[in-house]
Design an enzyme around this catalytic site. Structure first.
Site, PDB file in Angstrom:
ATOM      1  N   ASN A  71       0.558   7.032   2.431  1.00  0.00           N
ATOM      2  CA  ASN A  71       1.443   5.893   2.687  1.00  0.00           C
ATOM      3  C   ASN A  71       1.459   5.023   1.431  1.00  0.00           C
ATOM      4  OD1 ASN A  71       2.771   3.629   3.577  1.00  0.00           O
ATOM      5  ND2 ASN A  71       1.171   2.966   5.006  1.00  0.00           N
ATOM      6  N   LYS A  75       3.326   2.563   0.742  1.00  0.00           N
ATOM      7  CA  LYS A  75       3.704   1.155   0.975  1.00  0.00           C
ATOM      8  C   LYS A  75       4.762   0.714  -0.044  1.00  0.00           C
ATOM      9  CE  LYS A  75      -0.723   0.473   3.077  1.00  0.00           C
ATOM     10  NZ  LYS A  75      -1.658  -0.447   3.669  1.00  0.00           N
ATOM     11  N   HIS A 117       3.502   0.411  12.149  1.00  0.00           N
ATOM     12  CA  HIS A 117       2.433   0.022  11.217  1.00  0.00           C
ATOM     13  C   HIS A 117       2.143  -1.474  11.369  1.00  0.00           C
ATOM     14  CE1 HIS A 117       0.093  -0.667   7.617  1.00  0.00           C
ATOM     15  NE2 HIS A 117      -0.064   0.643   7.534  1.00  0.00           N
ATOM     16  N   GLU A 121       1.451  -3.705   9.335  1.00  0.00           N
ATOM     17  CA  GLU A 121       2.099  -4.591   8.359  1.00  0.00           C
ATOM     18  C   GLU A 121       3.528  -4.943   8.802  1.00  0.00           C
ATOM     19  OE1 GLU A 121       1.289  -2.251   4.863  1.00  0.00           O
ATOM     20  OE2 GLU A 121      -0.824  -2.825   4.978  1.00  0.00           O
ATOM     21  N   GLU A 147      -5.411   2.872  13.289  1.00  0.00           N
ATOM     22  CA  GLU A 147      -5.699   2.072  12.096  1.00  0.00           C
ATOM     23  C   GLU A 147      -6.149   0.667  12.504  1.00  0.00           C
ATOM     24  OE1 GLU A 147      -3.474   3.609   8.375  1.00  0.00           O
ATOM     25  OE2 GLU A 147      -2.174   2.188   9.378  1.00  0.00           O
ATOM     26  N   GLY A 172      -7.027  -1.756   3.846  1.00  0.00           N
ATOM     27  CA  GLY A 172      -7.126  -2.392   2.529  1.00  0.00           C
ATOM     28  C   GLY A 172      -8.375  -3.226   2.304  1.00  0.00           C
ATOM     29  N   SER A 223      -8.646   2.100   4.801  1.00  0.00           N
ATOM     30  CA  SER A 223      -9.649   2.178   3.738  1.00  0.00           C
ATOM     31  C   SER A 223     -10.305   3.547   3.574  1.00  0.00           C
ATOM     32  CB  SER A 223     -10.733   1.113   3.940  1.00  0.00           C
ATOM     33  OG  SER A 223     -10.217  -0.169   3.698  1.00  0.00           O
TER      34      SER A 223
END
Ligand code: PGA
Length: 244
Positions: free
Chosen positions: A11, A13, A99, A101, A168, A174, A205
């Site tokens: 991914n 991003k 996701h 985010e 996740e 991250g 991560s």
């Protein structure tokens, strides 16, 4: 790892440009030599790179995915958006949906459900992300949160064979932190019981240091990798270490 093959989903991003794609030459060479049927590699670049990356991956076993799409089933006046038909037409087979985010930007479960339904109709496979926040984990609400995300996100979707779930934890993304191996095992078991037949991946991560721990979790079908997938060498090292 119990499966025929292990998923490694990159991914990217909001990173990468045409130059970055050159770094994929190493990965393409590596995959060609690697034991066939052991891995399923999927690259999810930003939408600006879907077409050039599709050209690059054409004669390889690596698949292409998008990172999100509009919920609509048709074309329309939606500035800045792309729909699942466009993603399919550009050569991608997968789309990441749900996701955290994007959930943080306001995407709720019913919107995600609509995206999933229309993307399946377009013939895409779904990488459906779920995960709890640190606060929810502390309050021991993880299973409740995941259970809700699954039942709302996959509402009225009977056939789940084209859905891969990526667990996740938001706090792991991250941050360099991951849950304990036993916790991941327990959660993956819980998810698999709820969504029978789906592959379940871990994301958050994943790196060269923790892959030794992660690869020992028997019910994990693979990994969704953000930061470490943007560097081809790191990405290849993670894959190699998974099988060493
Ligand atoms: P990370 O991202 O590997 O950089 O934590 C994972 C993801 O958000 O999919």
């Amino acid at each position: 790892m119990t499966n025929k093959y292990t998923y490694f989903i990159a991914n990217w991003k909001m990173f990468g440009n045409l130059k970055t794609l050159n770094s994929l030459n190493n990965v393409i060479t590596f995959v060609k030599k690697f034991k066939k049927n052991k891995i399923k590699l999927i690259y999810c670049p930003p939408s600006t790179l879907l077409s050039p990356l599709n050209n690059k991956l054409k004669s390889t076993s690596i698949d292409l995915g998008a990172q999100n799409c509009h919920q609509g089933d048709s074309y329309g006046a939606n500035t800045g958006q792309i729909n699942s038909h466009m993603i399919k037409a550009v050569g991608a087979k997968y789309v990441i949906l749900g996701h955290s985010e994007n959930r943080e930007l306001g995407e709720n479960d019913s919107l995600i459900n609509l995206k999933i339904k229309n993307s399946i109709k377009s013939g895409l496979k779904i990488i459906f992300c779920i995960g709890e926040s640190l606060n929810q984990k502390r309050k021991k609400q993880t299973k409740k949160v995941l259970s809700n995300q699954i039942s709302q996100g996959l509402k009225k979707i009977r056939n789940k064979k084209n859905i891969i779930i990526a667990y996740e934890p938001i706090w792991a993304i991250g941050s360099g932190l991951i849950p304990k191996g036993t916790e991941i095992f327990e959660i993956i078991k819980f998810i698999k019981k709820k969504v029978r037949g789906s592959k379940v991946l871990y994301g958050g991560s994943v790196n060269i240091k923790n892959i030794n721990t992660l690869k020992k979790i028997h019910n994990v079908d693979g990994f969704l990798i953000g930061g470490a997938s943007q560097n081809s060498k790191k990405f290849i090292d993670i894959i190699k270490k998974t099988f060493n």
